[in-house]
Design a protein around this motif. Structure first.
Motif, PDB file in Angstrom:
ATOM      1  N   SER A 626       0.838  -1.195   0.000  1.00  0.00           N
ATOM      2  CA  SER A 626       0.000   0.000   0.000  1.00  0.00           C
ATOM      3  C   SER A 626       0.876   1.249   0.000  1.00  0.00           C
ATOM      4  O   SER A 626       2.058   1.203   0.351  1.00  0.00           O
ATOM      5  N   VAL A 645       0.812   2.177   6.807  1.00  0.00           N
ATOM      6  CA  VAL A 645      -0.310   1.242   6.768  1.00  0.00           C
ATOM      7  C   VAL A 645       0.110   0.006   7.546  1.00  0.00           C
ATOM      8  O   VAL A 645       1.027  -0.715   7.148  1.00  0.00           O
ATOM      9  N   SER A 648      -3.713  -3.670   6.486  1.00  0.00           N
ATOM     10  CA  SER A 648      -4.411  -3.338   5.243  1.00  0.00           C
ATOM     11  C   SER A 648      -5.844  -3.848   5.234  1.00  0.00           C
ATOM     12  O   SER A 648      -6.701  -3.291   4.537  1.00  0.00           O
ATOM     13  N   LEU A 651      -8.282  -1.149   6.325  1.00  0.00           N
ATOM     14  CA  LEU A 651      -8.365   0.096   5.566  1.00  0.00           C
ATOM     15  C   LEU A 651      -9.775   0.326   5.050  1.00  0.00           C
ATOM     16  O   LEU A 651     -10.504  -0.613   4.708  1.00  0.00           O
ATOM     17  N   LEU A 695      -4.229   2.305   9.881  1.00  0.00           N
ATOM     18  CA  LEU A 695      -3.051   3.121   9.626  1.00  0.00           C
ATOM     19  C   LEU A 695      -2.699   3.961  10.840  1.00  0.00           C
ATOM     20  O   LEU A 695      -3.504   4.158  11.744  1.00  0.00           O
ATOM     21  N   ILE A 876      -5.095   7.204   0.713  1.00  0.00           N
ATOM     22  CA  ILE A 876      -4.452   5.899   0.885  1.00  0.00           C
ATOM     23  C   ILE A 876      -4.572   5.092  -0.398  1.00  0.00           C
ATOM     24  O   ILE A 876      -5.645   5.014  -1.012  1.00  0.00           O
ATOM     25  N   PRO A 878      -4.453   1.410  -1.547  1.00  0.00           N
ATOM     26  CA  PRO A 878      -4.464   0.061  -0.963  1.00  0.00           C
ATOM     27  C   PRO A 878      -3.492  -0.866  -1.669  1.00  0.00           C
ATOM     28  O   PRO A 878      -3.064  -0.603  -2.803  1.00  0.00           O
TER      29      PRO A 878
END
Length: 987
Positions: A626, A645, A648, A651, A695, A876, A878
């Motif tokens: 990420s 991150v 994940s 997220l 995160l 962000i 991913p």
């Protein structure tokens, strides 16, 4: 230990507190082993695990303190926990049976004579009313029984409560802010826990800790939501199931159990008992007591002893202990002492009767009410004694045996002893209750046991409260490729010691185990070889004066001023191997009163929020980590936004805003742009952020506004100061002075000087708020580049010292932070608010130098504090997979299987090999076909879990285990790309 005792004396004063086995034995044990696999006696059966310290025990709600239905989960009073756990046939338990007895006129309610047919049983509806009926599978026993209500596992609490009149009230649902005023008062006054996953409030059915501060307006009252021990368990049972010839007396049995992880009390547990007469009858001639079967060491070498802890002037000795007089049985892990202390007895009567007898089922051990009753009330002439009175009455005192007769060389001497201790006679009127408190402890020797019992007594007198540790954090783990990332919350950091009333959190310790928590890494031992702890794999502590070795405990390290963080990456792991991790928090201790730093309990089972098992795995072919992007969308403060991150899978698809508190800012907020929720807040220049929504963010900012950080040319070289001349022109930049009256935008902006063929115009000196005259042609343009998305050209003033109407080396340039616009003979407006930097381009004396040429630049980077007007946007990116077929095809050669060869019964996992092979570095989606060396298909596996690993249990498509030999495996992608490799299975 002496320092701890000293502390308790100070504490109490400060708060003005009141002062080889027989066949019958083997048959009995085997019966218990087999019965563990039976279904629960009642749907309301439940169990509890007391395992926060070195002394651990499993209890049930059938009137048993040990020897419960669930003894195989931990078994009976294991000690010390750090020595590991044995099996039921090769055990390290210290007490086989510990059960309550209540009798009246020959009717005895017990819980040891009829296994799984006890006189005590959970009341109807206990599952749901006194412990949760919706517990997750990992909390359940093998027979499906749930946990009793555990103080530190709120999801075991029921969704509602029974009031003082016995009426049930369903719990409200919804967050606190959405509750009615009445429901808000209920959940607050009862210390309820909001279960966000189930959107319901849960209520603790037992007692909260008592306020012991006499200066508090709540002195002597319960403090909702707070507990005295690291784990407390609530138990309730009634005698409605009394087995003939016993009969129900209308009694309700309640017990609150206490277990401590903090070192001074890690060998101590309490069982606080209340029995209420809920009938309409007076129950007179009553006795209450315990059936105790110590079993520490060789059962045929048991020696008993007693002494008086002087907590009660009434009655006989109240402390009973047992030891193996020579510790000759090599199967026992520890030679030591184990004991119980009756710290309170019904109506403060003390111990009135105590007798030991041979634990020989069917011959001497009382098996029915008529056999138990004469021992409880000390009647040696009762014809219902199961055996000769000499087997139950020893010495000259008919009420209290001479326990010294169990010593070696005495008659009857050491053997497999059991005892009954009781208090009576007393009367219970309808609605009246009796109370009793039992402490259980162990020690390496008699002195150690006495010290533990002394601490137990002081804890009891202090309402079970002692110096408390910060709570253990909730631990999360993320498996990665060759790494495990751990992260945790910060609840411990704001906790207040229940005794000192101070915030004394100091740090965190992280431990790793490769044997499922039996041990936790490198051992720390004292001079006698006793295990006193483990070395953590990581430790984080506050940056302060508290560090190094604990002055009150040389085996304890307080940290090295690392600073507090909330995540840790363990990169010393092997893919495919299972690891257990636990995190503890510890306090600062107190040098002034000689109190060592106290550490919370390490996790023991999956039910503990501070313990987690993680197996790292390889990334799939083409895996891309990420990422993130940061954009400043308002104002000019300098901030370096760092984003990591951590998880994940947590997220969201949302963007985030970073805003700031104060001008200048001292902290920031991380806000989900979509939900508007503040998911974290933290100080600037701190690494202690909390992982939220997968995160963690940190912000580094400047300490002032207006100083020059650096000046760099177009090559990225510093040209600030004479010591940093430009390599291709021997020029450098110096600051002449600055204007303190300038505004923060002018002070904090970055300015780029661009040397061009056309250049721009500069003004001469002019008055404040006056138009700037277009006077000089200069070879540069000045641009405000503070915000890369919104740059603009600004003005300047040239101090033409030699009056030649052009820029020369060494002449002063004043940067004016107003928009550059050529309007006839003027180029903008001057203002003291907009003028800050005075700089000059210079060269060293005696060294040939020049002004920058066309195409060259230099940029002034300013310090600029963040303010509440600054905002950054974080997007962000991913994790993803590279779908390039050529990359995937090339990487297929890296696929492997481990272990290879597979050696049957070789220990390569955490505990033992369970016939598992792991294919590693696979594509995210593929098939794995396994063939014999002759080309016969064994099985075909389909891999689509988006990782690079796939486990196989070495069975064919029919579920049969494969034979020894060499095998071929083919990995194929959906696009038809293949790799062919082989492995072996050998003895």
């Amino acid at each position: 230990m002496k320092n701890l005792l000293k502390y308790f004396f100070i504490l109490i004063l400060s708060f003005n507190l009141i002062s080889a086995q027989s066949d019958d034995e083997n048959e009995n044990r085997n019966q218990k082993i087999n019965s563990f696999n039976n279904i629960a006696t009642s749907e309301d059966d439940a169990f509890g695990i007391l395992d926060k310290g070195e002394l651990i025990n499993a209890i049930g709600n059938q009137g048993m303190i040990s020897d419960s239905y669930y003894q195989n989960l931990i078994y009976n009073f294991r000690w010390p926990k750090s020595k590991g756990v044995g099996s039921i046939t090769n055990d390290v338990n210290a007490m086989d049976d510990l059960c309550i007895l209540f009798g009246s006129k020959g009717n005895v309610l017990d819980s040891y004579t009829r296994y799984r047919a006890e006189d005590w049983m959970a009341p109807a509806g206990a599952r749901g009313k006194y412990h949760a009926d919706d517990q997750p599978d990992y909390l359940l026993a093998p027979d499906g029984a749930p946990r009793l209500a555990h103080s530190d596992i709120p999801i075991t609490w029921p969704k509602g409560f029974v009031d003082s009149t016995g009426v049930w009230h369903d719990a409200p649902s919804g967050k606190y802010i959405s509750l009615s005023d009445i429901d808000k008062e209920i959940v607050s006054s009862k210390g309820a826990y909001y279960d966000s996953e189930k959107d319901v409030w849960r209520f603790w059915p037992g007692n909260f800790r008592t306020e012991i501060d006499p200066t508090s307006p709540n002195f002597g009252k319960q403090v909702p939501g707070e507990f005295a021990a690291d784990r407390e368990i609530y138990v309730i049972a009634t005698d409605h199931n009394a087995q003939p010839p016993s009969h129900s007396m209308g009694l309700t049995f309640e017990m609150q159990c206490y277990s401590y992880g903090r070192r001074f009390a890690q060998d101590i547990q309490f069982y606080d008992i209340k029995i209420t007469n809920n009938s309409n009858d007076v129950i007179d001639s009553s006795y209450f007591g315990y059936y105790m079967d110590f079993q520490f060491g060789d059962v045929l070498e048991e020696t008993y002893g007693t002494y008086n802890s002087e907590i009660n002037p009434n009655g006989y000795d109240n402390v009973f202990y047992q030891f193996d007089y020579n510790g000759s049985n090599p199967g026992n892990v520890e030679v030591g002492y184990f004991g119980t202390a009756l710290l309170s007895t019904p109506f403060n009567m003390g111990v009135t009767d105590a007798h030991f007898f041979r634990d020989l089922t069917g011959n001497i051990t009382p098996a029915e009410d008529k056999n138990i009753w004469p021992v409880m009330i000390s009647d040696p002439n009762d014809p219902n004694l199961m055996s000769a009175k000499e087997n139950y009455f020893h010495g000259t005192n008919v009420h209290f045996d001479d326990f010294s007769l169990t010593a070696e060389g005495k008659n009857p001497g050491p053997t497999n002893w059991t005892l009954i201790v009781s208090t009576g006679a007393f009367t219970l009127k309808p609605g009246e209750y009796m109370k009793a408190t039992l402490a259980v402890s162990a020690g390496n020797d008699f002195k150690d046991l006495q010290e533990n019992m002394a601490i137990a007594q002081k804890l009891y007198l202090n309402k079970f409260l002692g110096p408390s540790t910060p709570p253990s954090p909730n631990l999360n783990g993320v498996a990665g490729d060759g790494k495990v990332t751990l992260y945790w919350d910060n609840n411990a950091e704001n906790s207040i010691d229940l005794v000192s009333k101070k915030k004394d959190f100091q740090g965190y310790k992280i431990y790793r185990s490769q044997d499922q928590g039996s041990t936790w890494g490198k051992q720390i031992k004292d001079s006698k070889g006793n295990l006193v702890g483990y070395v953590p794999i990581a430790q984080f502590d506050k940056k302060d004066l508290i560090q190094g070795v604990d002055i009150n405990n040389n085996f304890n390290f307080l940290g090295g001023n690392t600073g507090i963080v909330h995540y840790f990456v363990d990169s010393t792991v092997v893919n495919g191997v299972n690891y257990s991790y636990t995190i503890t928090s510890y306090d600062s201790g107190s040098v002034s009163i000689g109190l060592e730093s106290l550490e919370s309990a390490r996790g023991t089972t999956g039910a503990d929020a501070n313990l987690i098992d993680v197996t790292p795995y390889s990334n799939a072919i083409g895996y891309k980590n990420s990422g993130y992007s940061v954009t400043q969308i308002s104002d000019v403060g300098n901030g370096v936004i760092s984003v990591k991150v951590i998880d994940s899978e947590k997220l969201t698809d949302d963007n985030y805003l970073v805003t700031f508190n104060g001008s200048p800012a001292d902290s920031f907020y991380l806000i989900n742009e979509n939900t508007k929720a503040i998911i974290d807040s933290n100080a600037l220049n701190s690494s202690s952020g909390i992982v939220s929504e997968g995160l963690v963010v940190s912000v580094t900012g400047d300490d002032v506004t207006g100083e020059i950080k650096d000046i760099k040319n177009h090559l990225g070289e510093s040209v600030f100061g004479e010591e940093n001349p430009s390599a291709d022109g021997n020029w450098f930049i110096t600051q002449v002075n600055s204007n303190a009256l300038a505004d923060n935008n002018s002070k904090g902006s970055n300015y780029e000087f661009r040397f061009t063929e056309n250049g721009s115009y500069a003004s001469g000196l002019t008055g404040n708020r006056k138009p700037m005259l277009k006077k000089y042609e200069v070879p540069y343009e000045i641009w405000n580049v503070r915000n890369p998305q919104n740059t603009f050209q600004v003005n300047s003033i040239l101090i033409d010292n030699n009056n030649n109407n052009k820029l020369d080396l060494g002449e002063e340039i004043r940067v004016i932070n107003t928009n550059y616009e050529v309007n006839g003979d003027t180029i903008g407006v001057f203002g003291l608010l907009y003028w800050y930097y005075n700089i000059q381009i210079d060269t060293s004396t005696g060294i040939g130098g020049r002004l920058p040429l066309d195409g060259e630049t230099f940029t002034i980077y300013s310090k600029s504090q963040l303010t509440e007007n600054d905002t950054f946007k974080v997007a962000i990116i991913p994790p993803s997979f590279n779908s390039d077929a050529s990359i995937i095809e090339k990487a297929l050669d890296d696929i492997k299987v481990v272990p290879n060869p597979f050696i049957v019964n070789a220990a390569w996992e955490q505990v033992e090999n369970n016939r598992r092979m792991r294919f590693m570095y696979l594509p995210p989606i593929c098939s794995i076909s396994i063939f014999t060396i002759r080309g016969e298909l064994v099985t075909k596996l389909y891999h689509d879990n988006q990782t690079g690993d796939h486990d196989w249990n070495l069975t064919n498509s029919s579920g049969m285990e494969i034979a020894f030999g060499v095998y071929i495996y083919v990995v194929e992608t959906p696009e038809g790309k293949k790799t062919i490799k082989k492995f072996a299975v050998i003895k």
